[in-house]
Write a protein that holds these residues in place. Sequence first.
Motif, PDB file in Angstrom:
ATOM      1  N   MET A 130       6.517   3.810   7.503  1.00  0.00           N
ATOM      2  CA  MET A 130       5.208   3.179   7.475  1.00  0.00           C
ATOM      3  C   MET A 130       4.370   3.501   8.590  1.00  0.00           C
ATOM      4  SD  MET A 130       3.886   0.200   5.881  1.00  0.00           S
ATOM      5  CE  MET A 130       2.261   0.685   5.832  1.00  0.00           C
ATOM      6  N   LYS A 131       3.068   3.774   8.269  1.00  0.00           N
ATOM      7  CA  LYS A 131       2.245   4.194   9.426  1.00  0.00           C
ATOM      8  C   LYS A 131       1.845   2.882  10.143  1.00  0.00           C
ATOM      9  CE  LYS A 131      -1.838   5.939   8.807  1.00  0.00           C
ATOM     10  NZ  LYS A 131      -2.965   6.655   8.221  1.00  0.00           N
ATOM     11  N   ARG A 132       1.841   2.851  11.573  1.00  0.00           N
ATOM     12  CA  ARG A 132       1.527   1.885  12.358  1.00  0.00           C
ATOM     13  C   ARG A 132       0.236   1.574  12.516  1.00  0.00           C
ATOM     14  NH1 ARG A 132       5.920   0.206  16.186  1.00  0.00           N
ATOM     15  NH2 ARG A 132       7.329  -0.544  14.538  1.00  0.00           N
TER      16      ARG A 132
ATOM     17  N   LEU B  61       3.204  -7.244   8.881  1.00  0.00           N
ATOM     18  CA  LEU B  61       2.960  -5.480   9.272  1.00  0.00           C
ATOM     19  C   LEU B  61       4.251  -4.956   8.867  1.00  0.00           C
ATOM     20  CD1 LEU B  61       0.137  -5.604  11.938  1.00  0.00           C
ATOM     21  CD2 LEU B  61       0.074  -4.971   9.628  1.00  0.00           C
ATOM     22  N   ARG B  62       5.326  -5.528   9.584  1.00  0.00           N
ATOM     23  CA  ARG B  62       6.598  -4.679   9.762  1.00  0.00           C
ATOM     24  C   ARG B  62       7.322  -4.635   8.408  1.00  0.00           C
ATOM     25  NH1 ARG B  62      10.248  -2.452  10.334  1.00  0.00           N
ATOM     26  NH2 ARG B  62      11.796  -2.144  11.694  1.00  0.00           N
ATOM     27  N   PHE B  63       7.105  -5.828   7.739  1.00  0.00           N
ATOM     28  CA  PHE B  63       8.032  -5.991   6.319  1.00  0.00           C
ATOM     29  C   PHE B  63       6.929  -5.917   5.014  1.00  0.00           C
ATOM     30  CE2 PHE B  63      10.811  -7.266   9.560  1.00  0.00           C
ATOM     31  CZ  PHE B  63      11.755  -6.539   9.339  1.00  0.00           C
ATOM     32  N   PRO B  64       6.204  -4.904   4.647  1.00  0.00           N
ATOM     33  CA  PRO B  64       5.257  -4.974   3.737  1.00  0.00           C
ATOM     34  C   PRO B  64       5.948  -5.088   2.553  1.00  0.00           C
ATOM     35  CG  PRO B  64       5.460  -2.749   4.121  1.00  0.00           C
ATOM     36  CD  PRO B  64       6.564  -3.466   5.315  1.00  0.00           C
ATOM     37  N   LEU B  65       5.063  -5.993   1.375  1.00  0.00           N
ATOM     38  CA  LEU B  65       5.445  -6.405   0.221  1.00  0.00           C
ATOM     39  C   LEU B  65       5.529  -5.189  -0.883  1.00  0.00           C
ATOM     40  CD1 LEU B  65       4.580  -9.999   0.437  1.00  0.00           C
ATOM     41  CD2 LEU B  65       6.892  -9.160  -0.338  1.00  0.00           C
ATOM     42  N   GLY B  66       5.764  -3.957  -0.502  1.00  0.00           N
ATOM     43  CA  GLY B  66       5.424  -2.839  -1.217  1.00  0.00           C
ATOM     44  C   GLY B  66       6.497  -2.628  -2.661  1.00  0.00           C
TER      45      GLY B  66
ATOM     46  N   LYS C 288      12.091  -6.521  -1.739  1.00  0.00           N
ATOM     47  CA  LYS C 288      13.438  -7.143  -1.648  1.00  0.00           C
ATOM     48  C   LYS C 288      13.507  -7.181  -0.118  1.00  0.00           C
ATOM     49  CE  LYS C 288      15.614  -5.827  -5.791  1.00  0.00           C
ATOM     50  NZ  LYS C 288      16.245  -4.409  -6.367  1.00  0.00           N
ATOM     51  N   LYS C 289      13.515  -6.320   0.654  1.00  0.00           N
ATOM     52  CA  LYS C 289      13.797  -6.471   2.174  1.00  0.00           C
ATOM     53  C   LYS C 289      12.724  -7.472   2.769  1.00  0.00           C
ATOM     54  CE  LYS C 289      14.455  -3.588   6.119  1.00  0.00           C
ATOM     55  NZ  LYS C 289      13.933  -2.135   6.769  1.00  0.00           N
ATOM     56  N   ALA C 290      11.552  -7.212   2.378  1.00  0.00           N
ATOM     57  CA  ALA C 290      10.329  -8.126   2.913  1.00  0.00           C
ATOM     58  C   ALA C 290      10.573  -9.612   2.586  1.00  0.00           C
ATOM     59  CB  ALA C 290       9.025  -7.812   2.267  1.00  0.00           C
TER      60      ALA C 290
ATOM     61  N   ALA D 112      -3.590  -8.065   1.609  1.00  0.00           N
ATOM     62  CA  ALA D 112      -4.847  -7.376   1.227  1.00  0.00           C
ATOM     63  C   ALA D 112      -5.530  -6.791   2.112  1.00  0.00           C
ATOM     64  CB  ALA D 112      -5.740  -8.691   0.996  1.00  0.00           C
ATOM     65  N   PHE D 113      -5.490  -6.862   3.594  1.00  0.00           N
ATOM     66  CA  PHE D 113      -6.059  -5.813   4.447  1.00  0.00           C
ATOM     67  C   PHE D 113      -5.335  -4.409   4.251  1.00  0.00           C
ATOM     68  CE2 PHE D 113      -6.162  -3.964   8.812  1.00  0.00           C
ATOM     69  CZ  PHE D 113      -7.397  -4.130   9.208  1.00  0.00           C
ATOM     70  N   ARG D 114      -4.115  -4.493   4.118  1.00  0.00           N
ATOM     71  CA  ARG D 114      -3.212  -3.198   4.010  1.00  0.00           C
ATOM     72  C   ARG D 114      -3.631  -2.384   2.680  1.00  0.00           C
ATOM     73  NH1 ARG D 114       1.611  -3.028   6.034  1.00  0.00           N
ATOM     74  NH2 ARG D 114       2.125  -5.202   5.093  1.00  0.00           N
TER      75      ARG D 114
END
Lengths: 357, 253
Positions: A1-3, A70-75, A80-82, A134-136
């Motif tokens: 994940m890009k910071r 930001l650290r745990f995105p719902l991708g 699951k992790k998020a 949404a921002f992401r």
Amino acid sequence: MKRTSFRMTWAHWVSLFGAWTLLSVFFAPELYLFFVYRKENIGWGHALILSLANTAIAAVLVPAVVWLALRFPLGRNTWKKALAVHAPACLVFSVVHSSLYAALCFASPAFHLLFSRFHPNLLTYWAVVGFVEAFRYFRAYSERERTLANMQLELMRAQLQPHFLFNTLHTISSMMHEDVALADRMINRLSELLRMTVDRIGRHEAALSEEMDFVRGYFEIEQVRFGDHIRLEAAATPEALAALAPSMVLQPLVENSIRHGFRAHGLGGVIRIDAFASARRLVVRVTDDGAGPRAFARAGGMGIPNVRARLSQLYGEAHTFTLERVEPHGFLAQFEIPLRGAMPEDAGEPQYASSHR
Amino acid sequence: MRVLIVDDEAWARRRIRSLLEREPDVEIAGECDGGAAAATAIAELSPDLVFLDVQMPDMDGFEALAALPPETLPSVIFVTAFDKYAVRAFEADALDYLLKPFEDSRFQAALDRARRQEGDRGQALAAGIERLLARLPEEKRRLRRIVVRSGGRVVFIKTADVEWLEASGNYITLHVGGEQHLVRETMNRMEPKLDPEQFLRVHRSAIVNLDFVKHLDPWFQGELTLSLTTGARVTVGRSYVDRLRRMLQNSVD
């Protein structure tokens, strides 16, 4: 994940403070009415103070939530992790917020608010997560748009082949003084090539037959310019010719063979293009009997890296691209992509709604 | 004025030749169809002016110039079809260039300028070309061949074949296959032109080709030395020991 790097300026701090204050004012009537319905008139001033306290606590806690989001995105692969992080975190957030709120307002008649604020705070937590997501998505989307636009521009520039174009014009300018008929022929060849280029400009894919025609035109001009003793042979099945092929891949491969396989060593020989369909794949092969891959690696031209980049941009995992030595000497470049027919409605990206003449 | 024409395309050479044939004071010293041939021809014929095509398949124009000792550089008019990068570099260093295709008048102007400069070429031009080479992207700057004079002949030496380079005053001795060749060049100017993956400065006056390093002798008679596969021993300078260690470490990992 890009910071995501972001620097706060004083203007940001002021707007942030303003936004939180506005939010407090916005929620003050809700608090006021809440007490009115409970037959406790606490007055507007008191309601506003409570609301300010409420948002101030949130303002302190929300950055942590943003950080977590930001650290745990719902991708697709990370949800699951998020969820495992956000589920307990939202409870903690809500409890901490509610307790702080109750503690701050201990002196007021609002002690029982500990429980009344619990559920709204859960919603607050998820609203923040939703906003970050949404921002992401917005970011990723505009990034993708930019990349696509850049790819398109690069492709157009590559398709125009400025280096080849100006060199050929120079050849013609030299020929005119000696052999008008030959110069005339060259102008016609170059025009044909330019016409094909204009037809394909900005299209990432075109029928293989078009690509082959283009390569033939290009090769013919090169032959006149350099008088190399190189022959171009092509063998393609009808199915392959009708298939969609990436533009600007075949020509650079042939150019590489000419330049690094033969011309750099003063050699002559044969370049062969083979194209066929096999197991729903289009296979295209460019073989030469020139100096071989050592010469390629040494020359460090941009042709091969560009081809590789284009194939992976267009087909990702679905393509293969191999380079190998041919015995006793020579070079083989081969790419394989999914077989798709060049139907009119499927002809690459419809940059122009082209009428077929 | 003796002029050399360099272009990989015969038609392009003919164009320049026919334009030059009108000039009474111009003698065409020769034509070359590649960079390697051009470097040799410049060293052998020492022309006053070279029309140098930038892109050629075997060795480009910049590389050909980089292979030559700076003080032997002639006046150069670069010729290119399309190379934004090169053109920017020419502009920056006030080097003359022609964009293909060009008109007679533009050619004439470039030739006249070269004529005027003929007297005081050399120093300024060599400096300009050196700055130009320094500004090129790393991989273009790499020296793949070095031109040396050996017994009145001009010899091309592949940089990869050079075992080690030894400073001797204003010259550098190239050790190649049991032979030694003298080039007029300083270590500090030579070092950046060599491929850092292959060549390593190990002393103020020595650069070795790592492909020829056999082993490192620990403090041979009080000094650290490198043994080359050719049997030669090269002393490692104290300030270069750390760099060498790191390099050897990396190649082990």
